[in-house]
Design a protein around this motif. Sequence first.
Motif, PDB file in Angstrom:
ATOM      1  N   LYS A 258     -30.990 -25.444  95.102  1.00 45.38           N
ATOM      2  CA  LYS A 258     -31.685 -26.629  95.608  1.00 45.38           C
ATOM      3  C   LYS A 258     -30.829 -27.843  95.294  1.00 45.38           C
ATOM      4  O   LYS A 258     -30.556 -28.097  94.106  1.00 45.38           O
ATOM      5  CB  LYS A 258     -33.064 -26.755  94.944  1.00 45.38           C
TER       6      LYS A 258
ATOM      7  N   ARG B 247     -28.143 -27.256  92.814  1.00 46.83           N
ATOM      8  CA  ARG B 247     -28.528 -26.697  91.514  1.00 46.83           C
ATOM      9  C   ARG B 247     -28.911 -25.228  91.701  1.00 46.83           C
ATOM     10  O   ARG B 247     -29.718 -24.898  92.565  1.00 46.83           O
ATOM     11  CB  ARG B 247     -29.738 -27.480  90.983  1.00 46.83           C
ATOM     12  N   VAL B 248     -28.316 -24.355  90.892  1.00 45.05           N
ATOM     13  CA  VAL B 248     -28.653 -22.937  90.989  1.00 45.05           C
ATOM     14  C   VAL B 248     -29.973 -22.735  90.250  1.00 45.05           C
ATOM     15  O   VAL B 248     -30.039 -22.865  89.035  1.00 45.05           O
ATOM     16  CB  VAL B 248     -27.565 -22.047  90.357  1.00 45.05           C
ATOM     17  N   GLU B 249     -31.049 -22.475  91.009  1.00 45.12           N
ATOM     18  CA  GLU B 249     -32.356 -22.339  90.363  1.00 45.12           C
ATOM     19  C   GLU B 249     -32.351 -21.101  89.478  1.00 45.12           C
ATOM     20  O   GLU B 249     -32.805 -21.134  88.352  1.00 45.12           O
ATOM     21  CB  GLU B 249     -33.458 -22.244  91.416  1.00 45.12           C
ATOM     22  N   ALA B 250     -31.854 -20.024  90.009  1.00 42.45           N
ATOM     23  CA  ALA B 250     -31.617 -18.835  89.196  1.00 42.45           C
ATOM     24  C   ALA B 250     -30.718 -17.904  89.984  1.00 42.45           C
ATOM     25  O   ALA B 250     -30.877 -17.745  91.181  1.00 42.45           O
ATOM     26  CB  ALA B 250     -32.919 -18.137  88.839  1.00 42.45           C
TER      27      ALA B 250
END
Lengths: 454, 461
Positions: B36, B39-42
């Motif tokens: 997002k 940003r790597v959320e996971a």
Amino acid sequence: MAVLNRDKMVGLAEKAVSTALQKGAAEAEAYVYEGQATNVSIERGQISKSSRIIDRGIGIRAVVNKAVGFAYTNIIEDHDAVENTIQRALNAAKASKPDPDWKGLPEKKPYTRVKENFDAKISELHSEDLVKVAASMLESASSISKRVFPIEGGAGAVYLSSSIANSSGVESFDKGTMMECSLAVVAKDGSTVTPVCFEFNAERNCNVDPEWVGKEAGRLALSALKTKRIETKTTKLVLTQFALQELLYFTLINAVKADNVQRDQSPFKGKIGEKVAPENVTIHDDGLLPGGLRTWAFDGEGVPQQKTAIIEKGVLRNFLYDNYTAKKEGKQSTGNASRAGYLSTPSVEATNFHILPGTTSAEQLMAEVDDGLLIYYLQGAHSSNPVSGEFSVVATPAWKIKKGETVHSTRGVMLAGNIFEVLKNVSIIASNERKMGQLVAPWILVENVKVIGK
Amino acid sequence: MKDVLTKVADVAVQRFGAEYVEARAQSLYKTMLTLKEGRVEAAKQGIENGVALRVLVNGAWGFASVGSLNIESLTEAVSDACRMAKTASSKLTAPIKLAEAKTVKDRVSVKPEKNPSEILMEEKIKTASAINKTALGYDKRVKSCTVDYLDLTGTSSFVNSEGTVIEQDKLYVWSRITASAVSNGVFTFSREEIGSTAGYELFDKETPEKIGITVAKRAAEQLEAKPPKGGTFPVVLGPEVVGVFVHEAFGHLAEADLALSGGVLAGNIGKKVASEVVTFYDDGTISGAFGSFKYDDEGVPAQKTLLIKDGVVVGLMHSRETARKFNVAPTGNARAENFRVEPIIRMRNTFMEPKDHSFEELIEGVKAGYYFKSFRGGQANLDGTFQVGVQEAYEIINGELGEPVRNASMSGNTLETLFKVDAVGKDFKLSSGRCGKGQTAFIGDGGPHIRVKEVVVGGSA
């Protein structure tokens, strides 16, 4: 197959957390899940299938240097498989990028005892019992009229449990049950075939009412036989729970998720404290609602579920938060982290999205409508603009209301508008509340919606 | 694995007198990412191993799914399935029978140029980050960008009591990219989906730059768009919208299970339901396409199935069960999302055949109407009412493209609308998507540009 007990589930979760920490994780969380479902299905009007599905698994979040890695497996009895999964979560975290907004996993908080979300009798149901439920539903539908034809449906019993442990002291276990029956029917008269009409009943206990489902589905289909086109105009709509569930899920519920608000994807950004609806509109997200289909002691991160006021007397009060979005703003999570079993990481989702009922009965509400439409089933709500709230959907069948009575059905009517305008145009909220997925709501009368006929 | 499955199938036949048994085992490996705004959320990885057991006893189905490859658990599960089938058969009036299928013994391997299971997570994050960077950098009014990525590799084994034994490699690479833009209180949203069964080389064609710009450009341009007028209009549909129309409005009606459940096509086989320029296929054999595979989840070879030829319905999509009902050969359309669920009739790559018009010729004929270029979603009812939500649209005025229009949708009755297709373009594009029917299936759909004389356009203006 016997279900896993509390000690076994919690033991698996805690062991996974301590192993992850030993292997070098700064923080770790394990989510252990079990689901057992027994179903009996109706296809082409007859009971012809029964199934049993057992699904277990573990999902592990490992945090290394503010980067989150996640791995899951459904082989939980095998020590090596779980070890490998923990290692893969760590590897994924190491391959990922640090997130400066990561402020740790949730801390332990006391849980409230939830009510009416487990019924031991459901776990004991066999396919024979479900065959009886399905048969009763079929007979009830056919008893309405020879012109009613059941198509598909079924009856099901579900047991779910989960355990979450993390390195900040969370240790939890909750179990719940659900039973449901549903039926889709059409009515036929000569060459006229109605669109599919659908009813269901889902409860956390085993008191579902298959006769009501069968009769109501049959009644709706029969009343859809007489059909006429309607003209394009701006009119009043009575929105039933079917319509509200579809519309709100893809629009309003998105707008109150903190994740979307923080990312400039919600028109509600900066509007806390402002009037967004008339005074008769109050909406709570109530994760503890007794008997609610989304009622659990804790959310997908082990945070206690709670009741959160979203809109109170028309005024926007709160957004829905999980741990990450809350900590980003220095707030507390509202217990709205949701998971798709062990297969996914948590994301913000409503629990029981509760539109509080008014005092007007459904009959009185209908009586208020001189000219309008009664809306049940919508097509295409998922193609709404999830950010702006604009929708353009088809209602089929819908029913024309004249002087408080439904006079005929109509097909393929398009409704177009913006959910935030619809909200402002709510005039009456009825008292006939029912549960439907995450929605708990009564019928609602809204004014001034553009309807495109043929 | 095959030997274990064969033994388990034998138990059902010998101990419970099952008429038919199939055992389907999978061991799959998944990598998933959500980014997002970069940003790597996971970063996510998963393993799913399990077996689906389906039996036919006394003419009723029993089904059991277990997340285990262990012979004791599987024997218990298949016994359970047989007992449940017997219970379900108690109220049966029309016992289920299956159309014949050739016995197959085969091993199907995939040979990707770039196997996603051999590509490092770091590299996948780099690709997703590049998409995000392009999208957010395109226009400062583009405020958010979500990139979802999935790859799935592994093996599926299929054994049935008729002697069919198939081992099939699975490979899918998929990504969905969404972006939203905000300006002066106007919110827009744009999405794009790509997918392949060939390999990670998907991103060599659909480069991060190309896809990032497509998504961002649409979100930004929609800011200046106006709402459409509601009413009945002629429309020109782009290949993506034609694809979703063929899939949603017609394809679901041509799934034999839905046709038998009161859908409008059951009584129309051999009849003319569309204008002469309409020819539709559902094809599972297109190499690398997102809806392609060699054998379906009943062990039947996938094929190219003709659905409408020159306006006449010539065939439906079948499982072995529905094929028997219609007294035709199965078409290889029975698919199961995973070991937790049973195979049901699903589309593969569904498309309209191109003809001879250029895009200019198509819009030339429209005085006042719309060009629907890209869709947001679609849905259909068994009575043939369809809806397609449109995410990119333009006015057509006196044969020329006009201003952009946002949040339009179109609706109508499929069979009425198919007669109103009056011109078909000579271009062709197949897109990748996912279809929900209780289970999710990876599918392709597409076609050329077409012109439709009238549909109902939903708009708030």
